[in-house]
Every structure is written in structure tokens, then in C-alpha cells.
Design an enzyme around this catalytic site. Structure first.
Site, short mmCIF file in Angstrom:
data_model
loop_
_atom_site.label_atom_id
_atom_site.label_comp_id
_atom_site.label_asym_id
_atom_site.label_seq_id
_atom_site.Cartn_x
_atom_site.Cartn_y
_atom_site.Cartn_z
N HIS A 93 0.86 -1.22 -0.09
CA HIS A 93 0.10 -0.03 -0.10
C HIS A 93 0.91 1.12 0.08
CE1 HIS A 93 -3.85 1.94 0.42
NE2 HIS A 93 -3.27 2.95 1.11
N ASP A 98 2.00 3.80 2.56
CA ASP A 98 0.94 4.52 2.39
C ASP A 98 1.42 5.68 1.91
OD1 ASP A 98 -1.64 5.11 2.53
OD2 ASP A 98 -1.84 6.18 4.27
N GLN A 152 -10.51 8.40 -5.46
CA GLN A 152 -9.92 9.06 -4.14
C GLN A 152 -11.24 10.10 -3.72
OE1 GLN A 152 -6.68 10.23 -1.93
NE2 GLN A 152 -8.44 10.43 -0.85
N GLU A 181 -11.55 5.26 7.07
CA GLU A 181 -10.29 6.02 7.39
C GLU A 181 -10.69 7.15 8.27
OE1 GLU A 181 -7.33 6.97 4.38
OE2 GLU A 181 -5.79 7.54 5.80
N HIS A 231 -9.86 1.60 0.38
CA HIS A 231 -9.72 2.41 1.63
C HIS A 231 -11.04 2.36 2.43
CE1 HIS A 231 -6.08 3.97 -0.27
NE2 HIS A 231 -5.85 4.62 0.53
N HIS A 259 1.25 5.25 -2.07
CA HIS A 259 0.41 6.34 -3.15
C HIS A 259 1.77 6.88 -3.72
CE1 HIS A 259 -3.65 5.97 -1.37
NE2 HIS A 259 -3.04 5.73 -0.34
#
Ligand code: FE2
Length: 414
Positions: free
Chosen positions: A56, A309, A152, A213, A210, A58
Site C-alpha cells: 500500500h 501508504d 479518491q 479512514e 480504503h 500512493h
């Protein structure tokens, strides 16, 4: 043999072994391999493990904190807002450059398998995915890069995203992402999950979302995702990432959800570096730790891994270097893992547990498997975390692709 690694300390193994490699594969593991290799590395009893896996990361957003305004509130909401501005100006070249820098660090630290979430929305459109596809091409043969098409900005909240997700899958994304909590209503969150499954089934793809969160104890999308996974018979193919709200639930509801997660065969990924920094920002003392219930999930027999992440982006602006030993050390503190068997589990979380998420069969130090290995400058996994030991040799398909040796010279009398 092309390569023989001598005197390697394998995990859970008494004494050391020689590892013989031909054509990129491990062909022999023995107390002593009598013949000579084309190349030989004397591991001198050092810990030798399979390559690290970061499931994971980005990569499209990594390093943008170097060029955008600071996140003054430190919250997830402000992090997303700042990124909107930057996303409008994204170019393929810019993303390729930043992602490549981070991959170089990760590879130096012994990671050669990555799953990256890449934004797909009406702001940046498909530019981030196109950039990561270019990165994947450039790094082919050096590392394995799996691309998750990640909405996102939501799917219903950001009309047009559903079609973009389909296009992202068509042009080469591997996994369908999601962020169901980022919708206006619970009904929309459910629809978001349903759309992700529709697309995943169309493309025969796995799902990586996701999930919750947030510190909000009323967040319910982990329950929805687990139920949908069971309904669709998608057990083992769905990963839930972050799941911070699970830690905010009361114990009774948390136990129910963990039971569902287990039944659904969900894989879980925790990202303590980012979530320790982001979550609980509005708490007064005692502040919540902000990470999911790692120990309870593990105790229930659920597959849990950790990832970097964010890395110098608006969510986690200052730190991060794509080093699994660093993220592991942070995880140990955040999840309070300190016993010898817990430290072994911690190492599994950066290796075999990630392989299970990616459903890799060709992974590990066994005869017949691809020789993707690290020789670490220590003898035990506990010392590897404690000293953040050098990855002396990073080996990909039997070739040494990175070497590190740090030396300290003391000039003191005492
Ligand atoms: Fe993430």
C-alpha cells in the site's frame, strides 16, 4: 549455478544454508553446496529473507509536499483539499519522476513488489494511471508493480468517476480501488461498493479499498464491504485498508465486524505512519492511536500486512522513505507488538502476508521459486527492526540490484 549465497541464516532454521540460483530461480538449498557458482556471495551468517512487499503506497502523490502549501490542520480533509490544486496541474512526467525516486528508495531497502493506489477522478482524470503505467514499463524486470485504480474523490460524489474507473482498468490498471466512506450517505456508500464489485467482476480483478479512514465510530463501510464480499463469493480477493474506525467502535460491535471480516476472508492493511499522524487530531487527551485493531485481527486469524501508504504528501508531509523496517518499527509501537513471536509476525506482515494479498504463489525461499531475496546485516528479525539493519544485498531474479553498507567510526577513548 549463476549464483551461490553461502552461509545464509534463514528464518525458523537451525544453522545456516547455502542457496544456489540458476536462471533467476532457487535451485538448491543445502547445508553446503559443493560446486562453485559463477558468482558467490558470502552472507557470513546474515539473515536472508524473501524480498519485502509494500502492498500500500500512493506513488502518484508521493513527494508533493515538497511543492504544495502545508496542511495546517493536519487532517485528512485538508490533505485532500490541497491535493485538488496540485492534481489539476499533474503531468505524466512529473508523476513519473516522483514515483521513480520513491521506487529507487524502496528497492534500496529491499522491496521489489509494490501495490500502489493511483487516483482516478474527474480532476486528474487518467493522468496518474497513465504515469504509473509508464513507471511500470520502465521498472519491468526490476520490480513488480501492481496498480490500483483508486476513486479518491468518491464515485457518486464525483460523477464521471465510474466511467473513468472502467477506462483505467481497460488501459492496464490491475485492481479496483474504492473509498466508500467518502460518499454523502450510507446508501451512496453501499452503491459505491456495489459499483466497485461490478467493475471488478467485469475485468476479473481483485478489489482493494480504503475503508473507514476516520475516527468516526459510526462509520460502517467495513461491515458493508465484508457482507458484500460474502454475498459475491469474493473471499480472499478483497483487501480493506486503513479501517481506523474499527478501533473507535465499542468492543461488542468491533467483535461482530471482525467476525464478518474473517468470514469474508478480507485481507487487511494497516498504515500506522500516516494514521498516527492524521487520526485523533480532534481528540483531547487521551488521544486515540488511530490505527486499526491489529492484534485482534491477527488473533482472529485474519491476514494483516502494513504499508508505507503516504510519503511526503499532504497526508504525511514530512517523513517516510519506503523502508519496511521503518514502517514495521512504527507498527510495533503503534500496535504494541513486543514479544518474540509478535516480532516474527511483524516481519511476516512485510513479507508473506503481503504475498497472500497479491495472491502470489511464486514467493519465498524454496527450491523452484524465483530468487527475490534480501541479505540483511543482522542475524534475527528482532535485531533487523531494532537496528534498522542495512540491506547488504537486494537480489531480484538472481541478480544483485542494490547493495548498502553503512559504517560508523568512533573516535573516542571511553
Ligand atoms: Fe492509503
Amino acid at each position: 549455478m549463476d549464483l551461490i549465497i553461502r552461509d545464509a541464516q534463514l528464518r525458523h532454521t537451525e544453522g545456516t544454508r547455502d542457496i544456489g540460483v540458476s536462471d533467476g530461480r532457487i535451485v538448491q538449498i543445502a547445508n553446503r553446496i559443493p560446486r562453485k557458482g559463477q558468482r558467490e556471495i558470502d552472507a557470513q551468517g546474515r539473515l536472508t529473507t524473501p524480498t519485502f512487499i509494500d502492498p500500500h503506497l500512493h506513488l502518484d502523490k508521493a513527494l508533493i509536499s515538497e511543492v504544495v502549501r502545508p496542511n495546517l490542520s493536519g487532517t485528512l480533509d485538508e490533505a485532500i483539499e490541497i491535493i485538488w490544486e496540485k492534481k489539476k496541474q499533474y503531468t505524466i512526467e512529473d508523476i513519473v519522476k516522483r514515483a521513480s525516486r520513491v521506487l529507487h528508495w524502496g528497492i534500496g531497502y529491499g522491496t521489489t513488489i509494490f501495490r500502489t493506489n493511483v487516483d482516478v477522478d474527474t480532476i486528474g482524470k487518467l493522468v496518474p494511471v497513465e504515469a504509473l503505467l509508464e513507471v511500470k514499463k520502465r521498472f519491468a524486470g526490476i520490480c513488480r508493480l501492481q496498480i490500483v485504480a483508486f476513486p479518491q474523490e468518491g464515485i457518486l460524489k464525483n460523477p464521471g468517476t465510474e466511467e473513468l474507473l472502467r477506462q483505467a482498468m481497460k488501459i492496464g490498471a490491475d485492481v479496483v480501488g474504492g473509498m466508500p466512506f467518502n460518499e454523502r450517505t450510507m446508501a451512496d456508500s453501499q452503491r459505491h461498493i456495489d459499483i466497485c464489485f461490478e467493475i471488478a467482476k467485469e475485468f476479473g480483478a481483485d478489489i482493494d479499498m480504503h475503508v473507514d479512514e476516520t475516527d468516526d465510530p459510526s462509520a460502517r463501510t467495513l461491515e458493508l464491504l465484508a457482507a458484500k464480499t460474502i454475498q459475491e463469493g469474493y473471499q480472499g480477493r478483497v483487501t480493506a485498508v486503513h479501517t481506523c474506525a474499527l478501533a473507535a467502535y465499542d468492543d461488542v460491535y468491533a467483535a461482530k465486524v471482525i467476525g464478518l471480516v474473517k468470514e469474508a476472508g478480507l485481507n487487511m492493511i494497516t498504515n500506522p505512519a500516516t494514521n498516527l499522524m492524521l487520526q485523533g487530531r480532534m481528540d483531547t487527551e487521551p488521544r486515540r492511536r488511530g490505527i486499526t485493531r491489529v492484534k485482534e485481527l491477527l488473533a482472529a486469524g485474519i491476514n494483516v500486512a502494513y504499508g508505507q501508504d503516504c510519503l511526503k504528501d499532504t497526508f504525511y508531509p514530512t517523513f517516510g522513505q519506503a523502508d519496511p523496517l521503518e514502517v514495521g518499527l512504527i507498527t510495533a509501537h503503534a500496535a504494541q507488538m513486543s514479544l518474540p513471536e509478535e516480532i516474527e509476525t511483524l516481519f511476516d506482515m512485510a513479507t508473506v502476508n503481503g504475498a497472500r494479498i497479491l495472491r502470489m504463489e511464486d514467493y519465498g525461499i524454496e527450491e523452484g521459486r524465483t530468487a527475490n531475496l534480501n541479505i540483511i546485516d543482522t542475524t534475527t528479525v528482532q535485531e533487523a527492526f531494532r537496528t534498522q539493519a542495512d540491506r547488504r544485498h537486494v537480489i531480484r531474479r538472481g541478480e544483485v540490484i542494490a547493495e548498502t553498507e553503512t559504517r560508523t567510526k568512533l573516535h573516542i577513548d571511553a
